[in-house]
Design an enzyme around this catalytic site. Structure first.
Site, short mmCIF file in Angstrom:
data_model
loop_
_atom_site.label_atom_id
_atom_site.label_comp_id
_atom_site.label_asym_id
_atom_site.label_seq_id
_atom_site.Cartn_x
_atom_site.Cartn_y
_atom_site.Cartn_z
N GLY A 195 -21.02 -32.23 12.10
CA GLY A 195 -20.83 -33.12 12.91
C GLY A 195 -21.86 -34.56 12.32
N GLY A 196 -22.36 -35.23 13.04
CA GLY A 196 -23.24 -36.14 12.96
C GLY A 196 -24.46 -35.84 12.09
N LEU B 63 -20.02 -38.93 -25.91
CA LEU B 63 -18.79 -39.46 -26.41
C LEU B 63 -18.33 -40.79 -25.66
CD1 LEU B 63 -16.13 -38.95 -27.76
CD2 LEU B 63 -15.58 -37.31 -25.72
N GLU C 36 -16.42 -34.65 -17.63
CA GLU C 36 -15.81 -33.78 -18.75
C GLU C 36 -14.19 -33.67 -18.53
OE1 GLU C 36 -17.59 -30.13 -19.92
OE2 GLU C 36 -19.32 -30.79 -19.38
N GLY C 37 -13.83 -34.93 -18.36
CA GLY C 37 -12.36 -35.09 -18.14
C GLY C 37 -11.98 -35.11 -16.67
N THR C 38 -11.53 -36.32 -16.09
CA THR C 38 -11.12 -36.34 -14.64
C THR C 38 -10.09 -35.13 -14.46
OG1 THR C 38 -9.31 -37.88 -14.99
CG2 THR C 38 -11.48 -38.93 -14.77
N GLN D 34 -18.31 -31.83 7.92
CA GLN D 34 -17.59 -32.15 9.52
C GLN D 34 -17.89 -30.96 10.51
OE1 GLN D 34 -15.30 -34.54 9.68
NE2 GLN D 34 -14.80 -34.14 11.81
N GLY E 109 -13.03 -44.04 -21.83
CA GLY E 109 -13.65 -43.01 -20.79
C GLY E 109 -12.51 -41.72 -20.97
N GLN F 231 -12.05 -21.70 17.98
CA GLN F 231 -11.41 -21.18 16.90
C GLN F 231 -11.04 -22.21 15.81
OE1 GLN F 231 -7.08 -19.91 17.85
NE2 GLN F 231 -7.62 -17.83 17.34
C1 LIG Z 1 -22.55 -38.91 -13.71
C2 LIG Z 1 -21.96 -39.04 -15.10
C3 LIG Z 1 -22.30 -38.27 -16.05
C4 LIG Z 1 -21.45 -38.23 -17.30
N1 LIG Z 1 -22.10 -37.62 -18.30
C5 LIG Z 1 -21.47 -37.99 -19.71
C6 LIG Z 1 -22.00 -37.37 -20.85
O1 LIG Z 1 -22.95 -36.60 -20.67
N2 LIG Z 1 -21.31 -37.54 -21.98
C7 LIG Z 1 -20.27 -38.40 -22.16
O2 LIG Z 1 -19.74 -38.52 -23.01
N3 LIG Z 1 -19.72 -38.86 -20.94
C8 LIG Z 1 -20.13 -38.48 -19.55
N4 LIG Z 1 -19.61 -39.07 -18.54
C9 LIG Z 1 -18.50 -39.85 -18.50
C10 LIG Z 1 -17.23 -39.18 -18.07
O3 LIG Z 1 -17.11 -38.04 -18.86
C11 LIG Z 1 -16.17 -40.28 -18.04
O4 LIG Z 1 -16.74 -41.06 -16.71
C12 LIG Z 1 -14.86 -39.59 -17.34
O5 LIG Z 1 -14.24 -39.00 -18.56
C13 LIG Z 1 -13.51 -40.59 -16.98
O6 LIG Z 1 -13.66 -41.93 -17.69
P1 LIG Z 1 -13.87 -43.44 -17.28
O7 LIG Z 1 -14.72 -43.17 -15.98
O8 LIG Z 1 -14.16 -44.18 -18.01
O9 LIG Z 1 -12.28 -43.26 -16.09
P2 LIG Z 1 -11.12 -43.98 -16.72
O10 LIG Z 1 -10.87 -43.02 -17.94
O11 LIG Z 1 -11.27 -45.23 -16.83
O12 LIG Z 1 -10.25 -43.50 -15.50
C14 LIG Z 1 -9.93 -44.33 -14.32
C15 LIG Z 1 -8.96 -43.64 -13.38
O13 LIG Z 1 -7.91 -43.44 -14.24
C16 LIG Z 1 -7.29 -42.17 -14.31
N5 LIG Z 1 -6.54 -41.99 -15.54
C17 LIG Z 1 -6.83 -42.47 -16.66
N6 LIG Z 1 -6.02 -42.25 -17.72
C18 LIG Z 1 -5.23 -41.55 -17.02
C19 LIG Z 1 -3.67 -41.14 -17.43
N7 LIG Z 1 -3.39 -40.95 -18.60
N8 LIG Z 1 -2.98 -40.30 -16.52
C20 LIG Z 1 -3.48 -40.63 -15.11
N9 LIG Z 1 -4.33 -41.06 -14.37
C21 LIG Z 1 -5.36 -41.76 -15.69
C22 LIG Z 1 -8.42 -41.28 -14.09
O14 LIG Z 1 -8.19 -40.17 -14.01
C23 LIG Z 1 -9.36 -42.03 -13.03
O15 LIG Z 1 -8.90 -41.68 -12.10
C24 LIG Z 1 -20.24 -39.15 -17.31
C25 LIG Z 1 -19.88 -39.86 -16.24
C26 LIG Z 1 -20.70 -39.90 -14.96
C27 LIG Z 1 -20.17 -40.63 -13.91
#
Ligand SMILES: Cc1cc2nc3c(=O)[nH]c(=O)nc-3n(C[C@H](O)[C@H](O)[C@H](O)COP(=O)(O)OP(=O)(O)OC[C@H]3O[C@@H](n4cnc5c(N)ncnc54)[C@H](O)[C@@H]3O)c2cc1C
Length: 385
Positions: free
Chosen positions: A339-340, A124, A363-365, A336, A130, A278
Site C-alpha cells: 500500500g502507501g 555498442l 540488452e535489447g528491449t 500494491q 539503440g 483472499q
Molecule cells: C541503464 C542502462 C544501461 C545500459 N547499458 C548498456 C551497455 O552497457 N552497453 C550498451 O551498449 N548499451 C547499454 N544500454 C543501452 C540499451 O541496450 C538500449 O537502451 C536498448 O537497446 C534500447 O535502445 P534505445 O534506448 O535507443 O531505444 P530505441 O531503440 O530508440 O527504442 C525505443 C522504443 O521503440 C521500440 N522499438 C525499436 N525498434 C523497434 C522495432 N523494430 N519493433 C518494435 N519496437 C521497436 C523499443 O522496443 C522501445 O520501446 C544501456 C541502457 C540503459 C538505460
C-alpha cells in the site's frame, strides 16, 4: 521448489546470498540514494572469488557455466541488482573476448578479471543506435599498426570504472552492419575519455556513462576476430548474456515477493493481518506462480547453453523477455500489497520496482526479444513437417 542444483551450484548460491545479506543489504539504500559506485563491494566480490564464476578454468575461473552465473546473479539481485551489475556488466564486457578473441587476448585480459582486479564494459549503444545496432557511427580507421577511433558511445554500464572495453566500431562505413568490428580498448589509452554520467530511475549504484573517442589510437592486435565480424559477435554475446539479465529479473522479483509475504503477515487492517484477505492471497499466489515459471525457463535455458547447444537465440530471448516482464509485474504487485508504505523509500519494494524496469529495456528491449523469438519460430516452421 527443487531445482536440482549441483553441490558446486549450491555453494555459489550460499556464498552469493551471504555476501548479499551481510555486505550489500546494509548499504543498498544509501548507494541507491546517492548513486555510489560500489567499489567496496567489488573488493568483496574479488575476495570471495565471485568474479571467477564468470570464466572458464583456463583463465583462472571456476568454469564459466551460464547456470552458475545465473544462480549468482539471481542471489545478488535479490538484494540489489544495481550493485550486482558491477559483476554482470563485466561479464557482458568480456564475452566478446571469450567468444571470439584469440588466445593471446584471452590470456592478457581474462585472468585479471577472474581475480577481480579489473572490471570490463560492453560498448555498442550510441545516441542514434539503440535497437538498431547497425546504425552505429563510431569509426576505426586503420593506420599502420593501429586503429584510430572517433565517436561517442552512450549509456555504457561500468563506463569510467572499468579498465577493459569491448567497443563496437565501423571499420568500413560503406558496408553498414557488415562493416562493424570490435576492438578491445584499455582505459588509459590516449584519446579515450569519459563524458556524462547518467542520473537514473533504478540500478542507481551502477554507473552508466558516455565514452568519448577522439583520435584514440588502439593497437591492431586488439581487434577481436576479423574486421566485419562485429555484428555477429554482438549477437553471439547477447545470446549468451541474456540469461544473466533474466537472472537479475528473477532475483529482483524474488526479493519483492519475500517482502510482500512478510509485510502481509505483519500489517493489520480491519482487525486482521492483511494476509488473511483472499484478495491479497490470490495476488501472492499469482506472483509466486509467475516467478517459478520464469525461473524454470531461465534455468532450462542456462542448462541448454551449458550442454553445448549450438543455437539458443530464441530460448535466450524468451527467458530474458519473460523473466523481466514477470519482474515488473511482481514488483508492481509487491508495492500494491504494501500500500502507501510500498511507495515510500523506507521499504525496499519501491526500489525493486524501479530496478525491475531496466531488465525490460537493456540488452535489447522486450519488443526486440519478441522479434527474435518470432523470427526464429517462423524460420523453424518454414516448411510443414
Ligand atoms: C541503464 C542502462 C544501461 C545500459 N547499458 C548498456 C551497455 O552497457 N552497453 C550498451 O551498449 N548499451 C547499454 N544500454 C543501452 C540499451 O541496450 C538500449 O537502451 C536498448 O537497446 C534500447 O535502445 P534505445 O534506448 O535507443 O531505444 P530505441 O531503440 O530508440 O527504442 C525505443 C522504443 O521503440 C521500440 N522499438 C525499436 N525498434 C523497434 C522495432 N523494430 N519493433 C518494435 N519496437 C521497436 C523499443 O522496443 C522501445 O520501446 C544501456 C541502457 C540503459 C538505460
Amino acid at each position: 521448489m527443487e531445482h536440482f542444483l549441483t553441490d558446486e551450484q549450491k555453494e555459489i548460491k550460499e556464498l552469493a546470498r551471504q555476501v548479499a545479506e551481510e555486505k550489500i543489504k546494509p548499504v543498498r539504500e544509501k548507494y541507491d540514494e546517492e548513486a555510489i559506485f560500489p567499489w567496496d563491494i567489488v573488493k568483496i566480490f574479488a575476495q570471495t572469488d565471485l568474479f571467477r564464476v564468470l570464466l572458464p578454468e583456463e583463465y583462472d575461473g571456476f568454469g564459466g557455466k551460464v547456470m552458475d552465473l545465473v544462480i549468482m546473479m539471481e542471489e545478488l539481485s535479490r538484494v540489489d541488482s544495481g550493485i550486482a551489475l558491477a559483476l554482470g556488466g563485466t561479464g557482458l564486457g568480456i564475452y566478446p573476448i571469450l567468444l571470439n578473441g584469440n588466445e593471446e587476448q584471452k590470456q592478457k585480459y581474462l585472468p585479471p578479471v577472474a581475480a577481480g582486479e579489473k572490471l570490463a564494459a560492453f560498448a555498442l549503444t550510441e545516441a542514434d543506435a539503440g535497437s538498431d545496432v547497425g546504425a552505429i557511427k563510431t569509426t576505426a580507421k586503420k593506420d599502420g599498426d593501429y586503429y584510430i577511433l572517433n565517436g561517442t558511445k552512450q549509456w555504457i554500464t561500468n563506463g569510467g570504472e572499468a579498465d577493459i572495453y569491448s567497443v563496437f566500431v565501423l571499420t568500413d562505413k560503406t558496408k553498414g552492419a557488415r562493416g562493424a568490428s570490435v576492438l578491445i580498448v584499455e582505459k588509459e589509452t590516449e584519446g579515450f575519455s569519459f563524458g556524462k554520467k547518467e542520473n537514473k530511475m533504478g540500478i542507481r549504484a551502477s554507473c552508466t556513462r558516455e565514452l568519448i573517442f577522439g583520435n584514440c589510437k588502439v593497437p591492431k592486435e586488439n581487434l577481436i576476430g576479423r574486421e566485419g565480424m562485429g555484428f555477429m559477435i554482438a549477437m553471439k554475446t547477447f545470446d549468451k548474456s541474456r540469461p544473466m539479465v533474466a537472472a537479475q529479473a528473477l532475483g529482483i522479483a524474488q526479493g519483492a515477493l519475500e517482502e510482500a509475504i512478510l509485510y502481509s503477515k505483519e500489517r493489520h487492517q480491519f482487525g486482521k493481518p492483511i494476509s488473511s484477505f483472499q484478495g491479497i492471497q490470490f495476488m501472492l499466489a499469482d506472483m509466486a506462480m509467475k516467478l517459478e515459471a520464469a525461473r524454470a525457463l531461465v534455468y532450462a535455458t542456462a542448462r541448454m547453453i551449458d550442454s553445448g547447444a549450438k543455437k539458443y537465440s530464441k530460448e535466450s530471448a524468451m527467458c530474458k523477455c519473460y523473466a523481466s516482464d514477470v519482474a515488473m509485474q511482481v514488483t508492481t504487485d509487491a508495492v500494491q500489497i504494501l500500500g502507501g508504505y510500498g511507495y515510500m523509500k523506507e521499504y525496499p519494494v519501491e526500489k525493486m520496482m524501479r530496478d525491475a524496469k531496466i531488465t525490460q529495456i537493456y540488452e535489447g528491449t522486450n519488443q526486440i526479444q519478441r522479434i527474435v523469438i518470432a523470427s526464429n519460430l517462423l524460420k523453424e516452421y518454414s516448411k510443414r513437417i
